[in-house]
Structures are given as C-alpha cells and as structure tokens.
Design an enzyme around this catalytic site. Structure first.
Site, PDB file in Angstrom:
ATOM      1  N   THR A 161       0.833  -1.187   0.000  1.00 15.73           N
ATOM      2  CA  THR A 161       0.000   0.000   0.000  1.00 15.73           C
ATOM      3  C   THR A 161       0.876   1.247   0.000  1.00 15.73           C
ATOM      4  OG1 THR A 161      -1.920   1.035   1.048  1.00 15.73           O
ATOM      5  CG2 THR A 161      -0.273   0.095   2.529  1.00 15.73           C
ATOM      6  N   LYS A 214       3.586   1.375  -3.887  1.00 16.86           N
ATOM      7  CA  LYS A 214       3.007   0.612  -4.991  1.00 16.86           C
ATOM      8  C   LYS A 214       3.783   0.760  -6.304  1.00 16.86           C
ATOM      9  CE  LYS A 214      -1.749   0.463  -3.303  1.00 16.86           C
ATOM     10  NZ  LYS A 214      -3.169   0.687  -3.615  1.00 16.86           N
ATOM     11  N   SER A 252      -4.104  12.776  -8.351  1.00 21.43           N
ATOM     12  CA  SER A 252      -3.282  12.211  -9.425  1.00 21.43           C
ATOM     13  C   SER A 252      -2.187  11.298  -8.891  1.00 21.43           C
ATOM     14  CB  SER A 252      -2.650  13.348 -10.245  1.00 21.43           C
ATOM     15  OG  SER A 252      -1.943  14.245  -9.393  1.00 21.43           O
ATOM     16  N   ALA A 308      -3.495   5.861  -6.579  1.00 20.91           N
ATOM     17  CA  ALA A 308      -4.872   5.361  -6.661  1.00 20.91           C
ATOM     18  C   ALA A 308      -5.583   5.867  -7.904  1.00 20.91           C
ATOM     19  CB  ALA A 308      -5.653   5.755  -5.419  1.00 20.91           C
ATOM     20  N   TYR A 325     -12.318   4.072   3.156  1.00 23.21           N
ATOM     21  CA  TYR A 325     -13.232   3.138   3.828  1.00 23.21           C
ATOM     22  C   TYR A 325     -13.216   3.280   5.343  1.00 23.21           C
ATOM     23  CZ  TYR A 325      -8.898   0.467   4.463  1.00 23.21           C
ATOM     24  OH  TYR A 325      -7.621   0.081   4.795  1.00 23.21           O
TER      25      TYR A 325
END
Length: 286
Positions: A66, A70, A130, A133, A231
């Site tokens: 994460t 990444k 940007s 993700a 989340y």
C-alpha cells in the site's frame, strides 16, 4: 492456532495502523481452514528494500503493498502483470519459489466492483487526485467504457505523468485545480471518484474537510454518483455532504474487500474466497 508450520501473509506500507486488511483476511483464512496468518508491517522508506528482500527468503506466502510503495515495489519484481505494467503500480506480490516476487494489481478489479451495475458506459467521470490510486481509477473507468475521464489535481507534474503513461486512452484529460471550467465539469459529471486521502482517519487533515475545499463542490447536482475510495471512516464528510444533496454514494469498503479477495485467491492458487465473511468481519469492526 499458530504453529511452527504456519506461513504468513503481510501488508507493507506507511501508515498501516488504520488498515482493515488483517481483519478481513484473517476472517477468510479461518473460514477456509488455512494454516496462514495475515498481519501488517509498518515500513519506513529507507527500510523498504531490506524488508522486501528479507521476506522473499522466509515463509512469507504473499504480500499486499500500500501507500507509498506501490510504484517503487516494481523494481523488486522479476515479473509483473499487464495491468500492473499499464498503470505502473503493484499491490500484490507472490513468491515464485526462487527467492523472487511476481507482482500483480488487484486494485483495478476492486475499484470497479461496486460500479459494474451502474451502466456507466459512454458517461462522464471525474477523478480527484493524481497519485497512485488515480491510476487504478483511470484504468478501471476505461474498462467500463466511460466516454470522458477528467483528472483534477493540484500537481501539474503528476498530471503530465499520467497523461503520458495513458497516452493511448483518448478519453482521458487532465486539468489543474485553477481551471475556470471546474464548476461546469462538476455539475455535468455522472461519476466523481475521490482518490485523495482527505477524510481518511489517519490523514493529517481534519475529517471535516472536503477534497479541494467546500467551494469546489458548490455546483454538484443530485444526479452524480460520488465514489470515495476511503473506507475508514465509512462515512466521510464528502459522502455525507453528497448524500444530503441527493446523490448516490459509495464508500471504499467493497473495493477493499474485492481487491483483497482477488489477492487471497491469487496467493491460494485460485481458491474461492468468502466475500461475505470478509465483509461481515469489517462491518463488525467498524
């Protein structure tokens, strides 16, 4: 029960203390009766290389990657999937038995999971942010055949990088936050996806903020679907604000579960993963 034969899976990133991945993965592992355990490993930038290389030499059966690693982790993979190559980001590693990692990206499939039944083909989308993700969002919305995908960001350098990396995707445009047409674009968008960390519990900014500030959202209309990839918390201020406007809203929980289920299936050579068990475990925790 953990024994000397128990293998492990791990999440590497910084920060990771807020992550719900261990909760949902361990629930699925228990349900499936696997001799595995999943836990998170906070990792500083300067320690990443030694951590990732060390894990390839012990009984680690898979890794999730994460923020902020990444893109960096690609340098430590002997092979990556076509999707990971396209978006230049890997979030799942599996050992190849030779002390090397194979990398894939499950974020794209996870991201579009809650959008598949919304009939978004030939419609307009806006992506906020940007960073890494946003790359998954661009690929996912392209796969859904949206007619126009506009990335809005403060960072012109990262916008230019995205446009270069996705230069074959003619539906993609990038604009800076100073663009005077933003109110009209917000008003006409069918879908807006927030990939920024604004609203996340671990983010340094207050949970009371909206991405890019309150004025940015003044022209939002009730027909727009608002998808916040955050989340934790389940209800960000953006989702609350949008729901009060009459918008359909989606948080990041189903994306989290879908990408996690895809990772676990990859690590276990195609086992059917209990999505509902993972979702129940998360909802009990929140």
């Amino acid at each position: 029960m953990i024994t000397s034969k128990t293998n492990f899976l791990a999440l590497i990133g910084n920060p990771v203390h807020h992550s719900l991945s261990p909760i949902m993965h361990n629930a699925a592992i228990k349900y499936l009766g696997l001799d595995l355990i999943y836990f998170s490993i906070p990792c500083n930038e300067e320690d990443f290389e030694i951590v990732i290389k060390s894990l390839s030499k012990i009984n680690c059966k898979g890794i999730n990657i994460t923020i902020p690693f990444k893109e960096k982790v690609i340098n430590y993979c002997s092979k990556i999937s076509p999707v990971a190559e396209q978006i230049k980001a890997v979030n799942t590693l599996k050992p190849n038995g030779k002390g090397e990692w194979h990398g894939i990206n499950t974020d794209v499939e996870g991201l579009i999971y809650p959008l598949k039944n919304l009939n978004l083909a030939s419609k307009q989308a806006i992506i906020l942010g940007s960073g890494g993700a946003s790359r998954s969002a661009i690929q996912g919305l392209t796969d859904l055949k949206m007619s126009e995908i506009i990335v809005i960001s403060r960072n012109q350098i990262s916008i230019d990088s995205l446009l270069n990396d996705f230069k074959n995707q003619h539906s993609l445009k990038g604009i800076s936050l100073q663009n005077p047409n933003i109110p009209d674009l917000i008003n006409s968008a069918d879908l807006i996806v927030n990939t920024t960390p604004v609203g996340m519990i671990s983010n340094s900014s207050t949970n009371e903020e909206l991405p890019f500030g309150d004025n940015f959202w003044a022209s939002l209309n009730s027909e727009t679907v608002i998808y916040d990839l955050i989340y934790n918390p389940q209800e960000t201020r953006l989702l609350n604000f949008s729901r009060n406007k009459g918008c359909q809203t989606i948080n990041g929980i189903k994306m989290l579960i879908a990408q996690g289920a895809k990772s676990l299936s990859y690590w276990t050579d195609g086992l059917k993963i209990p999505f509902e068990i993972m979702e129940e475990a998360i909802k009990k925790h929140l």
